[in-house]
Enzyme design. Structure first.
Site, PDB file in Angstrom:
ATOM      1  N   SER A  70       0.834  -1.209   0.000  1.00  0.00           N
ATOM      2  CA  SER A  70       0.000   0.000   0.000  1.00  0.00           C
ATOM      3  C   SER A  70       0.864   1.252   0.000  1.00  0.00           C
ATOM      4  O   SER A  70       1.979   1.255   0.563  1.00  0.00           O
ATOM      5  CB  SER A  70      -0.867  -0.011   1.264  1.00  0.00           C
ATOM      6  N   TYR A 109      -1.756  -0.124  10.298  1.00  0.00           N
ATOM      7  CA  TYR A 109      -2.040  -0.737   8.997  1.00  0.00           C
ATOM      8  C   TYR A 109      -0.820  -0.623   8.072  1.00  0.00           C
ATOM      9  O   TYR A 109      -0.342  -1.619   7.510  1.00  0.00           O
ATOM     10  CB  TYR A 109      -3.264  -0.078   8.352  1.00  0.00           C
ATOM     11  N   LYS A 163       1.941  -3.565   6.489  1.00  0.00           N
ATOM     12  CA  LYS A 163       2.282  -3.743   5.067  1.00  0.00           C
ATOM     13  C   LYS A 163       3.801  -3.673   4.883  1.00  0.00           C
ATOM     14  O   LYS A 163       4.385  -4.457   4.134  1.00  0.00           O
ATOM     15  CB  LYS A 163       1.596  -2.655   4.226  1.00  0.00           C
TER      16      LYS A 163
HETATM   17  N1  LIG Z   1      -8.700  -1.000  -1.564  1.00  0.00           N
HETATM   18  C1  LIG Z   1      -7.629  -0.224  -1.566  1.00  0.00           C
HETATM   19  O1  LIG Z   1      -7.721   0.972  -1.911  1.00  0.00           O
HETATM   20  C2  LIG Z   1      -6.294  -0.775  -1.157  1.00  0.00           C
HETATM   21  C3  LIG Z   1      -5.187   0.089  -1.157  1.00  0.00           C
HETATM   22  C4  LIG Z   1      -3.946  -0.415  -0.797  1.00  0.00           C
HETATM   23  C5  LIG Z   1      -3.794  -1.758  -0.470  1.00  0.00           C
HETATM   24  N2  LIG Z   1      -4.885  -2.563  -0.457  1.00  0.00           N
HETATM   25  C6  LIG Z   1      -4.680  -3.982  -0.072  1.00  0.00           C
HETATM   26  O2  LIG Z   1      -5.263  -4.828  -1.046  1.00  0.00           O
HETATM   27  C7  LIG Z   1      -5.741  -6.026  -0.435  1.00  0.00           C
HETATM   28  C8  LIG Z   1      -7.170  -6.274  -0.865  1.00  0.00           C
HETATM   29  O3  LIG Z   1      -7.955  -5.159  -0.484  1.00  0.00           O
HETATM   30  P1  LIG Z   1      -9.490  -5.018  -0.876  1.00  0.00           P
HETATM   31  O4  LIG Z   1      -9.761  -3.571  -1.038  1.00  0.00           O
HETATM   32  O5  LIG Z   1      -9.806  -5.952  -1.966  1.00  0.00           O
HETATM   33  O6  LIG Z   1     -10.156  -5.466   0.501  1.00  0.00           O
HETATM   34  P2  LIG Z   1     -11.362  -6.489   0.777  1.00  0.00           P
HETATM   35  O7  LIG Z   1     -11.656  -6.384   2.233  1.00  0.00           O
HETATM   36  O8  LIG Z   1     -12.451  -6.297  -0.202  1.00  0.00           O
HETATM   37  O9  LIG Z   1     -10.675  -7.897   0.475  1.00  0.00           O
HETATM   38  C9  LIG Z   1      -9.894  -8.606   1.412  1.00  0.00           C
HETATM   39  C10 LIG Z   1     -10.316 -10.059   1.309  1.00  0.00           C
HETATM   40  O10 LIG Z   1      -9.489 -10.844   2.167  1.00  0.00           O
HETATM   41  C11 LIG Z   1     -10.314 -11.728   2.928  1.00  0.00           C
HETATM   42  N3  LIG Z   1      -9.554 -12.031   4.139  1.00  0.00           N
HETATM   43  C12 LIG Z   1      -9.158 -11.195   5.125  1.00  0.00           C
HETATM   44  N4  LIG Z   1      -8.395 -11.842   6.011  1.00  0.00           N
HETATM   45  C13 LIG Z   1      -8.299 -13.134   5.585  1.00  0.00           C
HETATM   46  C14 LIG Z   1      -7.629 -14.292   6.050  1.00  0.00           C
HETATM   47  N5  LIG Z   1      -6.884 -14.259   7.160  1.00  0.00           N
HETATM   48  N6  LIG Z   1      -7.743 -15.432   5.343  1.00  0.00           N
HETATM   49  C15 LIG Z   1      -8.497 -15.500   4.212  1.00  0.00           C
HETATM   50  N7  LIG Z   1      -9.149 -14.430   3.719  1.00  0.00           N
HETATM   51  C16 LIG Z   1      -9.038 -13.265   4.391  1.00  0.00           C
HETATM   52  C17 LIG Z   1     -11.605 -10.969   3.126  1.00  0.00           C
HETATM   53  O11 LIG Z   1     -12.700 -11.818   3.424  1.00  0.00           O
HETATM   54  C18 LIG Z   1     -11.761 -10.274   1.780  1.00  0.00           C
HETATM   55  O12 LIG Z   1     -12.450 -11.084   0.850  1.00  0.00           O
HETATM   56  C19 LIG Z   1      -5.560  -5.842   1.068  1.00  0.00           C
HETATM   57  O13 LIG Z   1      -4.402  -6.543   1.480  1.00  0.00           O
HETATM   58  C20 LIG Z   1      -5.371  -4.354   1.218  1.00  0.00           C
HETATM   59  O14 LIG Z   1      -4.577  -4.025   2.337  1.00  0.00           O
HETATM   60  C21 LIG Z   1      -6.135  -2.119  -0.793  1.00  0.00           C
END
Ligand SMILES: NC(=O)c1ccc[n+]([C@@H]2O[C@H](COP(=O)([O-])OP(=O)(O)OC[C@H]3O[C@@H](n4cnc5c(N)ncnc54)[C@H](O)[C@@H]3O)[C@@H](O)[C@H]2O)c1
Length: 331
Positions: free
Chosen positions: A119, A143, A147
């Site tokens: 991130s 958070y 990361k």
């Molecule tokens: N959305 C953003 O703007 C953004 C920005 C930077 C980084 N990220 C990173 O991208 C990744 C995905 O983000 P997203 O926006 O799709 O979030 P999201 O919450 O939609 O998806 C995360 C998924 O991981 C699953 N999950 C969580 N912990 C788990 C575990 N221990 N075992 C199995 N499944 C698990 C959840 O059920 C969910 O389906 C994350 O790691 C997040 O930190 C997202």
């Protein structure tokens, strides 16, 4: 070229879009998700779905044995910054410990390619704009630290790897991920999402009453914060390009994922109002602690080294796909 890819968190927002791109490119996909914030319906019909924890090593051993996994894309994690401040252990456990268990399980069976969702939060208050991958990293919340710690874990494992026991990874530092599938049928369904565009679309569709603008007195052209919004389909394609790069024997590394251009909070809200034709209420609120005035990616590295070319750097398209998805999801 294709192979079998384990996608942790593949029922979530970015993971479900990436799974769709992987299937379209001919990969076999196994999704492992505990449905904490993801949805079973979001998983592509052609993908295998396993409900479980991405850090469960006996489950991972079973999955590796059953499916013959060639590479892992690790999206699973918790992502809400204020919650990470209130409940840091929850974040260290789910983002760091789970990642460590996953990497360890991969190493045990010789899975040597991984993509990790990092991130822009690792930069904290960036030392300059746009942020380059080699800039100082100084996350300002748990958070972001989880990361960065996972990036360090992956770097240390890769540095200790050798020809007999190889390991390469890409850490993709996402900036603000936004929008919904251009082909339709998929979008962000995160419960109680905190993302600006998602919340704005929820207000425009009447799911929420109003949206807060946290500070309009920043040193930016319209006074509101500036972020680099990347369409989720372009981010998904960055994963496909990155995966192919690793499969072709390319070096691992850390890459920013954004467009290299900033949009202000006001520009996003104005565009949502335009595409939705709803003049929704905005509440001016105080600045939030730790919000940098601007956060923009330098994207030269991913373009030059991975050959990634985004297709949807278009503010109206980003907002329109998000709004149309929100209408469909609400219905
Ligand atoms: N959305 C953003 O703007 C953004 C920005 C930077 C980084 N990220 C990173 O991208 C990744 C995905 O983000 P997203 O926006 O799709 O979030 P999201 O919450 O939609 O998806 C995360 C998924 O991981 C699953 N999950 C969580 N912990 C788990 C575990 N221990 N075992 C199995 N499944 C698990 C959840 O059920 C969910 O389906 C994350 O790691 C997040 O930190 C997202």
């Amino acid at each position: 070229m294709a192979g079998t890819i384990l996608v942790t968190g593949g029922a979530g927002y970015i993971g479900s879009h990436t799974t769709r791109h992987l299937v379209d490119e001919g990969f076999n996909v196994v999704v492992l998700d505990n449905l904490y914030s993801g949805h079973r319906w979001a998983v592509h019909d052609s993908a295998e779905f396993i409900e479980g924890n991405a850090g469960d090593q006996s489950l991972l051993a079973d999955i590796f044995n059953r499916f013959g996994i060639d590479a892992v894309i690790h999206f699973a994690g918790h992502i809400v910054v204020p919650e990470s401040v209130e409940q840091p252990l929850k974040y260290y456990r789910n983002n760091c410990v789970v990642s460590q268990n996953l990497v360890e399980s991969c190493r045990l069976v010789g899975i040597d390619k991984m993509l990790f969702s990092s991130s822009a939060a690792v930069y904290g208050i960036p030392e300059k704009i746009p942020a380059v991958e080699t800039d100082r990293v100084q996350p300002i919340n748990p958070y972001g630290r989880t990361k960065l710690i996972t990036e360090w874990l992956l770097q240390d494992i890769a540095a200790s790897a050798d020809a007999a026991n190889p390991f390469r990874f890409l850490a993709l530092r996402y900036f603000n991920v936004a929008g919904a599938a251009v082909k339709g049928g998929l979008g962000q369904a995160t419960p109680e999402a905190t993302h600006l565009l998602k919340v704005a679309c929820e207000v425009a569709t009447g799911k929420r009453e109003s949206i807060k603008v946290f500070g309009a007195d920043y040193d930016t052209p319209d006074g509101t914060c500036i972020r680099d919004y990347i369409h989720v389909d372009d981010l998904a394609s960055a994963h496909v390009v990155g995966l192919k790069h690793l499969i072709d024997g390319g070096d691992g590394g850390i890459f920013n994922c954004g467009y290299g251009r900033g949009l202000s909070v006001q520009e996003i809200l104005d565009t949502v109002a335009k595409v939705s034709n709803v003049d929704f209420p905005r509440e001016l609120s105080d600045r939030r602690a730790g919000d940098p005035p601007a956060l923009i990616a330098d994207t030269n590295k991913i373009r030059e080294q991975l050959g990634w070319e985004p297709k949807y750097n278009d503010t109206e398209l980003i907002c329109r796909t998000a709004f149309e998805w929100e209408q469909q999801y609400k219905a």
